[in-house]
Design an enzyme around this catalytic site. Structure first.
Site, PDB file in Angstrom:
ATOM      1  N   ARG A 243      -7.990  -0.314   5.746  1.00 13.48           N
ATOM      2  CA  ARG A 243      -7.241   0.682   4.917  1.00 13.48           C
ATOM      3  C   ARG A 243      -6.036  -0.041   4.564  1.00 13.48           C
ATOM      4  NH1 ARG A 243      -5.947   5.500   8.078  1.00 13.48           N
ATOM      5  NH2 ARG A 243      -4.336   5.707   6.217  1.00 13.48           N
TER       6      ARG A 243
ATOM      7  N   LYS B 211       0.758  -1.415  -0.025  1.00 19.10           N
ATOM      8  CA  LYS B 211       0.033  -0.028   0.120  1.00 19.10           C
ATOM      9  C   LYS B 211       0.925   1.142   0.017  1.00 19.10           C
ATOM     10  CE  LYS B 211      -1.302   1.448   4.040  1.00 19.10           C
ATOM     11  NZ  LYS B 211      -1.475   3.220   4.363  1.00 19.10           N
ATOM     12  N   ASN B 212       1.881   1.357   0.872  1.00 16.70           N
ATOM     13  CA  ASN B 212       2.723   2.553   1.045  1.00 16.70           C
ATOM     14  C   ASN B 212       3.343   2.782  -0.412  1.00 16.70           C
ATOM     15  OD1 ASN B 212       1.424   2.837   3.386  1.00 16.70           O
ATOM     16  ND2 ASN B 212       3.381   2.350   4.809  1.00 16.70           N
TER      17      ASN B 212
ATOM     18  N   ARG C 113       1.854  14.521  13.128  1.00 14.22           N
ATOM     19  CA  ARG C 113       2.403  14.435  11.896  1.00 14.22           C
ATOM     20  C   ARG C 113       2.186  15.559  11.099  1.00 14.22           C
ATOM     21  NH1 ARG C 113      -0.182   8.429  10.025  1.00 14.22           N
ATOM     22  NH2 ARG C 113       1.931   8.409   8.841  1.00 14.22           N
TER      23      ARG C 113
ATOM     24  N   ASP D  71       6.047   0.768  11.871  1.00 14.46           N
ATOM     25  CA  ASP D  71       4.914   0.015  11.200  1.00 14.46           C
ATOM     26  C   ASP D  71       4.737  -1.343  11.835  1.00 14.46           C
ATOM     27  OD1 ASP D  71       4.053   2.318  10.087  1.00 14.46           O
ATOM     28  OD2 ASP D  71       4.192   1.664   8.109  1.00 14.46           O
TER      29      ASP D  71
ATOM     30  N   CYS E  15      -4.334   8.128   9.926  1.00 15.57           N
ATOM     31  CA  CYS E  15      -4.256   7.507  11.704  1.00 15.57           C
ATOM     32  C   CYS E  15      -4.008   8.423  12.444  1.00 15.57           C
ATOM     33  CB  CYS E  15      -3.060   6.233  11.426  1.00 15.57           C
ATOM     34  SG  CYS E  15      -3.519   4.910  10.596  1.00 15.57           S
TER      35      CYS E  15
HETATM   36  C1  UD1 Z   1       5.114   6.734   6.062  1.00 15.66           C
HETATM   37  C2  UD1 Z   1       4.295   5.647   6.132  1.00 15.66           C
HETATM   38  C3  UD1 Z   1       3.812   5.109   7.527  1.00 15.66           C
HETATM   39  C4  UD1 Z   1       5.194   4.918   8.209  1.00 15.66           C
HETATM   40  C5  UD1 Z   1       6.132   6.337   8.024  1.00 15.66           C
HETATM   41  C6  UD1 Z   1       7.481   6.059   9.163  1.00 15.66           C
HETATM   42  C7  UD1 Z   1       2.688   5.876   3.963  1.00 15.66           C
HETATM   43  C8  UD1 Z   1       1.476   6.111   3.207  1.00 15.66           C
HETATM   44  N1  UD1 Z   1       3.026   5.962   5.691  1.00 15.66           N
HETATM   45  O1  UD1 Z   1       4.303   7.769   6.615  1.00 15.66           O
HETATM   46  O2  UD1 Z   1       3.137   4.148   7.434  1.00 15.66           O
HETATM   47  O3  UD1 Z   1       4.725   4.697   9.546  1.00 15.66           O
HETATM   48  O4  UD1 Z   1       6.281   6.560   6.882  1.00 15.66           O
HETATM   49  O5  UD1 Z   1       8.081   4.752   8.360  1.00 15.66           O
HETATM   50  O6  UD1 Z   1       3.840   5.656   3.309  1.00 15.66           O
HETATM   51  N2  UD1 Z   1       7.483  14.792   9.944  1.00 15.66           N
HETATM   52  C9  UD1 Z   1       7.518  16.072  10.231  1.00 15.66           C
HETATM   53  N3  UD1 Z   1       7.312  16.802   9.468  1.00 15.66           N
HETATM   54  C10 UD1 Z   1       6.966  16.585   8.132  1.00 15.66           C
HETATM   55  C11 UD1 Z   1       6.639  15.087   7.691  1.00 15.66           C
HETATM   56  C12 UD1 Z   1       6.949  14.125   8.911  1.00 15.66           C
HETATM   57  O7  UD1 Z   1       7.913  16.412  11.402  1.00 15.66           O
HETATM   58  O8  UD1 Z   1       6.792  17.474   6.892  1.00 15.66           O
HETATM   59  C13 UD1 Z   1       7.546  13.704  11.097  1.00 15.66           C
HETATM   60  C14 UD1 Z   1       6.470  12.938  11.422  1.00 15.66           C
HETATM   61  O9  UD1 Z   1       5.582  13.717  12.267  1.00 15.66           O
HETATM   62  C15 UD1 Z   1       7.120  11.722  12.295  1.00 15.66           C
HETATM   63  C16 UD1 Z   1       8.315  11.541  11.493  1.00 15.66           C
HETATM   64  O10 UD1 Z   1       8.624  12.726  10.757  1.00 15.66           O
HETATM   65  O11 UD1 Z   1       7.578  11.930  13.632  1.00 15.66           O
HETATM   66  C17 UD1 Z   1       8.138  10.583  10.071  1.00 15.66           C
HETATM   67  O12 UD1 Z   1       7.231  10.759   9.201  1.00 15.66           O
HETATM   68  P1  UD1 Z   1       7.236  10.324   7.682  1.00 15.66           P
HETATM   69  O13 UD1 Z   1       8.437   9.432   7.680  1.00 15.66           O
HETATM   70  O14 UD1 Z   1       7.197  11.549   7.043  1.00 15.66           O
HETATM   71  O15 UD1 Z   1       5.930   9.530   7.701  1.00 15.66           O
HETATM   72  P2  UD1 Z   1       4.751   9.391   6.666  1.00 15.66           P
HETATM   73  O16 UD1 Z   1       5.636   9.518   5.555  1.00 15.66           O
HETATM   74  O17 UD1 Z   1       3.736  10.327   6.967  1.00 15.66           O
END
Ligand code: UD1
Length: 439
Positions: free
Chosen positions: A419, A35-36, A138, A326, A133
């Site tokens: 999901r 999915k991701n 986030r 995850d 979620c």
């Molecule tokens: C993706 C995955 C999710 C997984 C995560 C970490 C998808 C759809 N989801 O989520 O399943 O748990 O990677 O492996 O692929 N952050 C910031 N600012 C930002 C973006 C992120 O502070 O602009 C922080 C987030 O709050 C979190 C950390 O960075 O604490 C990592 O988040 P990120 O790697 O961006 O996760 P996602 O891409 O949302």
């Protein structure tokens, strides 16, 4: 009070999963496409006016249909074939709208990834701030910082990100992420393929889903160096073309079933998967005492002795290639039944221990201190009414239900579970679990 909550959940009229635990799992499970990875690949379809055909897509997942709806709203043609597991995206001549409304975006955080491709191709975009979620706040500041560094003008108004490209289009830029982010890396990687000049993404995330996206973009005509490393160099091109791409197997679904197999004392072979994306999970299971063998695209997981041959170990979540956040909830369920204690430390998200009170209701012994949890192994888990508001927390409760040797487990509010896991009840019952989905 607890009885009242149980009665309310039992009668809430929402779909549930019911499990009578204690059966060891035996047989083969075919792993779905990730999915991701698929979500980002679909967004990449907005970067070209040709057809992007994706195969091995987990088409029955709610997140996939949500994103297909969003792309159709924008004006792209999207065909999904649930039998063939394919999805084709055609944003011929661009899209009609560059507005992604709250109603479609709130259901899934990954929808923010349409912003950059719309901006790169159409010069403007208005996208609602996302939902998804409930695992921490986030933010999307890193995504927006990157787009601004590429010259975009960004405003936040009434819960929407309003972005405009500079005259002549987005410009290549040097972007250093202060924190590793999967989504921001993917977002800026896609956007940079159509920018003027060269973009460098340093301290980029290295998850296999990012490599899959980069490989698809290269098939579409993008010029990317450093694929698979934490420094991606993207030389912008005028246009991208159509391509056909097979989505990588879901490493988190694989890891989830690996833990379920070891914990129930079964012997399960996961097929159509990629062991080299699961090194940290395989190492964890072996260290805890499970037998993991790898052959081609198959992983076989067995536990030969009794449950107490599995030992409590310490786990810390980290960006890839570290142990995935995850898989944290599922690993914690494993520790609840291992011999001795183990500590789980979550370093990626705050507020990602929502499964803890539910596991405790089933008899687990867990103490949370800040971003760590001490899990002391117990002899048995007992069935209970449980619910979770996060995808991986929900599946951790399914695993706990498969292991509970007393009573029935009802996993309520399976909206999040569906999901991310295709036909989980069907896949598990085919290998001997007593599990059913109730409408
Ligand atoms: C993706 C995955 C999710 C997984 C995560 C970490 C998808 C759809 N989801 O989520 O399943 O748990 O990677 O492996 O692929 N952050 C910031 N600012 C930002 C973006 C992120 O502070 O602009 C922080 C987030 O709050 C979190 C950390 O960075 O604490 C990592 O988040 P990120 O790697 O961006 O996760 P996602 O891409 O949302």
């Amino acid at each position: 009070m607890t009885d009242q909550i149980d009665t309310d959940l039992a009668n809430d009229g929402m779909p549930k999963i019911k499990i009578i635990g204690g059966n060891p799992l035996h047989g083969e499970i075919q792993i779905s496409g990730a999915k991701n990875a698929a979500l980002k690949l679909v967004c990449a379809g907005l970067l070209t006016s040709d057809e992007l055909k994706l195969t091995n897509v987990p088409t029955s997942l709610r997140d996939m249909t949500t994103l297909a709806d969003l792309l159709r709203y924008l004006g792209a043609d999207v065909d999904m074939d649930d039998n063939a597991k394919t999805m084709s995206i055609r944003a011929i001549g661009g899209v009609d709208k560059t507005l992604a409304p709250y109603d479609l975006v709130r259901k899934m955080r990954a929808s923010i990834l349409v912003l950059g491709p719309l901006l790169a191709r159409h010069g403007e975009a208005k996208v609602s701030l996302p939902g998804g979620c409930a695992i921490g706040s986030r933010p999307v500041d890193l995504h927006l910082m990157g787009l601004e560094t590429m010259g975009a003008d960004i405003k936040i108004e009434d819960g929407y990100v309003i972005a405009k490209s500079p005259e002549g289009g987005l410009k290549g830029a040097e972007i250093l992420f202060p924190k590793v982010s999967v989504g921001a890396t993917e977002h800026l990687l896609m956007t940079a393929t159509l920018a003027n000049g060269t973009t460098t993404l340093s301290n980029a995330a290295m998850e296999p889903e990012i490599t899959d996206l980069a490989e698809c973009l290269v098939k579409m005509g993008a010029y990317i160096e450093g694929i698979g490393t934490n420094k991606l160099i993207i030389h912008g091109v005028e246009t991208l073309k159509g391509a056909e791409h097979s989505v990588i197997p879901d490493r988190i679904e694989t890891g989830t079933f690996m833990i379920a197999a070891a914990l129930t004392g079964g012997d399960v072979t996961l097929t159509n998967t990629r062991a080299n994306t699961l090194d940290s999970v395989t190492a964890l299971l072996r260290k805890a005492g499970a037998d993991v063998t790898i052959s081609g695209d198959k992983i076989r997981v067995r536990r030969q002795d009794d449950l107490k041959s599995m030992r409590g170990i310490d786990i810390m979540t980290e960006p890839y290639p570290g142990f995935p956040t995850d898989m944290q909830a599922q690993a914690m369920t494993m520790l609840t039944l291992c011999d001795g204690a183990g500590m789980v430390t979550e370093t990626i998200f705050e507020n990602r221990f929502m499964h803890v009170p539910e596991l405790v209701r089933m008899g687990a012994n867990i103490t949370v201190q800040g971003n760590s949890a001490i899990v002391r192994g117990v002899d048995t888990l007992k069935g209970a009414q449980v619910m979770a508001t996060d995808l991986r927390a929900s599946v951790a409760l399914v695993i706990a239900g498969l292991c509970a040797t007393e009573g029935e487990t009802t996993v309520n509010r399976i909206y999040h579970l569906e999901r991310g896991y295709e036909d989980i009840a069907g896949k598990l019952s085919a290998v001997g679990a007593n599990i059913r989905r109730e409408n």
